[in-house]
Design an enzyme around this catalytic site. Structure first.
Site, mmCIF file in Angstrom:
data_model
loop_
_atom_site.group_PDB
_atom_site.id
_atom_site.type_symbol
_atom_site.label_atom_id
_atom_site.label_comp_id
_atom_site.label_asym_id
_atom_site.label_seq_id
_atom_site.Cartn_x
_atom_site.Cartn_y
_atom_site.Cartn_z
ATOM 1 N N LYS A 120 -2.291 -4.067 -6.545
ATOM 2 C CA LYS A 120 -1.616 -3.031 -7.318
ATOM 3 C C LYS A 120 -1.950 -3.193 -8.799
ATOM 4 O O LYS A 120 -1.895 -4.298 -9.353
ATOM 5 C CB LYS A 120 -0.102 -3.124 -7.123
ATOM 6 N N LYS A 232 -0.377 8.011 5.662
ATOM 7 C CA LYS A 232 0.841 7.316 6.060
ATOM 8 C C LYS A 232 1.596 8.218 7.017
ATOM 9 O O LYS A 232 1.805 9.408 6.737
ATOM 10 C CB LYS A 232 1.685 6.987 4.826
#
Length: 347
Positions: A120, A232
């Site tokens: 990240k 997702k």
């Protein structure tokens, strides 16, 4: 099939009434080892249907329209089941939050050996020059500790064009597999991709938010805005619908978690196991980010892979220990009802 080529939500499958969905439902609150996506606690509503346990867990800021897609995924999982798999193992990546460099090793160790690592970057509030320096240091440490892993970064659309254009050439020196959603919007991705090519920086661009938050997920492919898509299950409305979106987009896909419990991860594994092609490790190892999971046998990767098996079952004691308070139970019950009303009106 809709005019855009995207399968409709549930596509003719039965939508149970709210009372049926909520019969036996329980909201759990799972703490995380490290702040991730701005949170240290993840709430999820677990539903028990005839096909097995299912998860409904849209993030708190999402409204009924977005929530209806997450509910469609839960209904598919608990009341209808998923397509048959075409593979019996799914490779997964480790996920390193925006932690200080000194903590990178600890996070990586919690995942064990994996074929890929997602790092990240562009943490909210740290998107200026100092933040980029921290990002470069974090990525460099991951590369030092995992020299043979495929390495990808995820900016969660937090960089502006100029920052992305200056940061990505530096990060590309660490042999990036791809950069996930470095800037916001479909046009933003297309513009950045063109500018990187003109500058001679070879970095694949993956679209995430520009797929799952758009009313037309296929717009990314039509605009030439990405080399691959991150999908997702919950935000896109279920395994079947996501398979249709990937097929219509004509791009390779990475299946990722929406910070699900093991119950929700099962849907992601079902999707990854059903895709005709799976060239990239998937972001489905995120159960390791929780201090405790709901399942008797949590879906933690073994040697960098998740085995396709019977879906996890919540452990009775964990449901007691992790149960959210009654105010949160009521809040989630009402949330499901508003999402159901939206789903029923649009299906």
């Amino acid at each position: 099939m809709t005019e855009t080529g995207i399968p409709p939500l549930l596509d003719g499958l039965r939508i149970p009434e709210p009372d049926e969905l909520l019969d036996g439902a329980v909201v759990v609150s799972q703490r995380m080892h490290t702040r991730f996506r701005g949170t240290t606690v993840r709430e999820a509503m677990l539903l028990r249907g005839p096909a097995g346990w299912a998860e409904f867990s849209p993030f708190p800021e999402y409204g009924p329209a977005e929530g209806s897609r997450w509910l469609a995924a839960a209904i598919e999982a608990g009341w209808h089941g998923w397509p048959a798999p075409v593979r019996d193992r799914v490779p997964v990546n480790a996920t390193v939050p925006a932690v200080p460099t000194a903590d990178v090793g600890r996070v990586l160790d919690s995942f064990g050996e994996v074929p890929a690592v997602k790092v990240k970057v562009a943490e909210t509030g740290r998107t200026g020059p100092e933040g980029v320096e921290e990002d470069v240091a974090r990525v460099a440490e991951v590369r030092r500790l995992r020299p043979d892993a495929d390495l990808r970064i995820d900016a969660n659309q937090s960089w502006d064009h100029g920052t992305a254009l200056s940061a990505l050439p530096r990060l590309a020196e660490y042999d990036l597999e791809y950069a996930e959603q470095p800037v916001a919007g479909i046009q933003g991705l297309a513009r950045l991709r063109e500018a990187l090519a003109a500058a001679g920086t070879e970095v694949r661009i993956a679209a995430d938010e520009s797929v799952r938050k758009e009313t037309d997920p296929l717009a990314v492919a039509r605009a030439g805005a990405a080399d691959l898509v991150v999908v997702k299950v919950q935000p896109l409305g279920g395994v079947r619908r996501t398979l249709g979106i990937v097929a219509a987009a004509g791009l390779d896909a990475v299946v990722s978690s929406a910070l699900d419990t093991s119950v929700g991860i099962a849907a992601g594994v079902a999707l990854a196991a059903s895709l005709p092609r799976l060239p990239y490790a998937c972001g489905l190892g995120t159960v390791a980010l929780f201090t405790e999971d709901v399942a008797e046998d949590p879906w933690i990767p073994d040697a960098g892979r998740l085995v396709v098996r019977d879906r996890p079952v919540p452990e009775a004691g964990a449901l007691v220990r992790l149960r959210a308070d009654e105010d949160r139970q009521r809040w989630w019950h009402q949330r499901l009802r508003t999402a159901w009303a939206e789903l029923a009106a649009t299906s």
